[in-house]
Scaffold this active site. Structure first.
Site, short mmCIF file in Angstrom:
data_model
loop_
_atom_site.label_atom_id
_atom_site.label_comp_id
_atom_site.label_asym_id
_atom_site.label_seq_id
_atom_site.Cartn_x
_atom_site.Cartn_y
_atom_site.Cartn_z
N ASN A 225 54.70 42.32 50.68
CA ASN A 225 54.00 41.18 51.26
C ASN A 225 54.85 39.92 51.09
O ASN A 225 55.92 39.97 50.49
CB ASN A 225 52.60 41.02 50.66
CG ASN A 225 52.66 40.75 49.17
OD1 ASN A 225 53.14 39.71 48.74
ND2 ASN A 225 52.19 41.72 48.37
N ASP A 294 47.15 46.70 47.38
CA ASP A 294 45.91 47.45 47.14
C ASP A 294 46.10 48.93 47.43
O ASP A 294 45.35 49.76 46.96
CB ASP A 294 44.79 46.90 48.04
CG ASP A 294 44.35 45.52 47.58
OD1 ASP A 294 44.25 45.32 46.35
OD2 ASP A 294 44.12 44.64 48.43
N LYS A 304 65.34 59.72 52.78
CA LYS A 304 64.99 58.82 53.88
C LYS A 304 64.26 59.60 54.98
O LYS A 304 64.74 60.65 55.41
CB LYS A 304 66.27 58.19 54.44
CG LYS A 304 66.00 57.15 55.48
CD LYS A 304 67.29 56.57 56.03
CE LYS A 304 66.97 55.80 57.29
NZ LYS A 304 68.06 55.78 58.23
N PHE A 343 43.22 35.26 41.32
CA PHE A 343 43.32 34.53 42.58
C PHE A 343 42.61 35.35 43.64
O PHE A 343 42.54 36.59 43.53
CB PHE A 343 44.79 34.36 42.99
CG PHE A 343 45.46 33.16 42.39
CD1 PHE A 343 45.70 33.09 41.02
CD2 PHE A 343 45.87 32.10 43.18
CE1 PHE A 343 46.32 31.99 40.47
CE2 PHE A 343 46.50 30.99 42.65
CZ PHE A 343 46.72 30.93 41.28
N LYS A 357 34.45 38.30 44.32
CA LYS A 357 35.55 38.94 43.56
C LYS A 357 35.45 38.57 42.08
O LYS A 357 35.69 39.39 41.21
CB LYS A 357 36.91 38.47 44.09
CG LYS A 357 37.46 39.37 45.17
CD LYS A 357 38.85 38.96 45.62
CE LYS A 357 39.20 39.72 46.90
NZ LYS A 357 40.38 39.26 47.57
N LYS A 361 35.04 41.57 39.44
CA LYS A 361 36.14 41.87 38.52
C LYS A 361 35.88 41.35 37.10
O LYS A 361 36.70 41.55 36.21
CB LYS A 361 37.45 41.29 39.06
CG LYS A 361 37.83 41.86 40.43
CD LYS A 361 39.27 41.57 40.80
CE LYS A 361 39.57 42.04 42.22
NZ LYS A 361 40.96 42.40 42.44
#
Ligand code: PMT
Length: 426
Positions: A225, A294, A304, A343, A357, A361
């Protein structure tokens, strides 16, 4: 903050250049003060170039300092000590937040201990009320000598701090204790010495995660990301500035991490999971700014993957939710559990999703981050967040990630304060 970096005449003087850079990376300004013998080991011009300030090499001779002062008369007007000739040591003494001497020879230690002020540096030591930190470096027999040890004790009793010399190969050819500590260690000690005395993070253990995780598909491809690590790095640096002992668990990023007491480099969510669970033991605060994947390929290929006609289907499986696991473990921990800060990177319904969240959590605080904005979230220098706690919500407007980190840590300090007060009320 302005730090006076005293450099005395030892072979380790070249390492002071790196110390100078390290202090600058922490956002500090440095004015170098060199003794005559230091200038025989490293040229003052080196420090001039790095600090972009005149280097002070003598109490009396204007020399290079005055020339530079004249050239930069515009700067001089904002810093009175630049134009005050032979009483500069008094003016600098008032303006600095720390006097750091690295390397510090037996000679200068002796002068400091006995109040001898026969050059700029030794006069500055007597004149300043700023904290003083010395990084001694000398031959091991000199260090062990009763006279030096007595001087060190005198200085320690006055509140002077030390960065212990290391053991190893000495310039004189001996092997033993006396080698100048490594620059990152000296920089860390300086940053700690500058920590605000009233910060509740001083001396606490803080674990921060930063950056992305990469989930390998095969040896050359991965799912990642856009996290740059900036937000987590800013938190780690600010926690350190406040005197915390920081463990930084960082995913793969191009940015250099800030100085930390421990840096654990990880690649995948599984590696981050192991590093965080290990590091959270004994931590007072855990802050997860990392963008953890996730999902991860269920069966990464060892070779590969070759292209084929038609689409390719990848099966992904869930990664462990690190924060949720820490949240679940809290009631079982005998010793005080850490403050958990997560976050929530969201692009819609930011606040309600972040709240959900936080509850799911089991977190103390969640930092709601609207990552749909171009000037906030992933891979930019600024951020805008809302810090949500049990009974509080603080909007942190658009500003640099460094300032956002400070606002988040203010909230963490408030929680620590509330926790400390709780038993007293009971
Ligand atoms: O690195 P930068 O370029 O500066 O960008 C900063 C940032 C946008 C990455 C940062 O501000 C941010 O929002 N980080 C959290 C990103 C994220 O993964 O959010 P999330 O809503 O998917 O996860 C919620 C929380 O659970 C996060 O604290 C995350 O670290 C944690 N998590 C997520 C997945 C997982 N398997 N385990 C976790 O612990």
């Amino acid at each position: 903050m302005l730090i006076a970096l005293g450099v005395t005449g030892g072979i380790g003087a070249y390492k002071a250049v790196e110390v100078c850079r390290g202090l600058q990376k922490h956002g500090h300004d440095v004015v170098a003060v060199m003794t005559r013998s230091a200038a025989r080991f490293v040229g003052p011009v080196t420090f001039e170039a790095i600090t972009r300030r005149p280097v002070i090499t003598s109490q009396w001779k204007p020399g290079i300092n005055t020339r530079l002062r004249a050239e930069r008369s515009d700067e001089a007007s904002t810093e009175p000590w630049r134009s005050r000739g032979d009483i500069e040591h008094i003016a600098i003494a008032d303006g600095i937040a720390l006097l750091l001497v690295a390397p510090c020879t037996a000679n200068v230690i002796g002068k400091f201990a006995n109040g001898i002020a026969d050059d700029f540096l030794t006069s500055l030591y007597l004149a300043t009320r700023a904290p003083v930190l010395l990084a001694p470096a000398m031959n091991s027999n000199m260090l062990a000598h009763e006279a030096v040890q007595r001087n060190l004790q005198v200085l320690a009793a006055r509140g002077v701090g030390f960065v212990e010399p290391g053991e190893g190969y000495l310039a004189c050819g001996w092997i033993g204790k006396g080698r100048l500590a490594e620059p990152p260690e000296i920089v860390s000690a300086a940053v700690r010495a500058l920590a605000p005395a009233d910060s509740l993070l001083r001396g606490r253990r803080v674990l921060v995660t930063a950056g992305p995780t990469y989930e390998d598909i095969d040896p050359v491809r991965y799912i990642g990301n856009r996290s740059s690590g900036r937000m987590g790095f800013a938190l780690a640096a600010e926690a350190r500035r406040r005197g915390a002992r920081v463990t930084l668990v960082a995913g793969p990023t191009r940015l250099a991490p800030p100085a930390a007491d421990e840096i654990v480099r990880v690649r995948s969510a599984a590696e981050m999971h192991a590093a965080v669970l290990g590091g959270a033991e004994g931590a007072d605060v855990v802050i997860m700014a990392a963008a953890v994947a996730d999902y991860t390929p269920a069966d990464p290929a060892s070779h590969k993957v070759s292209k084929q006609d038609g689409p390719l289907t990848l099966t992904l499986e869930r990664t462990p939710d690190i924060l949720a696991e820490l949240g679940r473990a809290r009631p079982r921990r005998a010793s005080g559990s850490p403050i958990l800060v997560g976050f929530a990177a969201e692009t819609a319904d930011v606040i309600p999703r972040a709240r959900e969240k936080r509850t799911r959590k089991g977190l103390d605080l969640i930092v709601a981050n609207d990552v749909s904005r171009a000037d906030a979230g992933f891979d930019v220098g600024t951020n805008v967040v809302t810090v949500i706690g049990d009974e509080r919500q603080r909007e942190v407007p658009l500003q640099s990630k460094e300032r956002v980190a400070a606002a988040i840590l203010d909230e963490v300090e408030d929680l620590l304060r509330a926790r400390a007060a709780a038993p007293a009320r009971a």
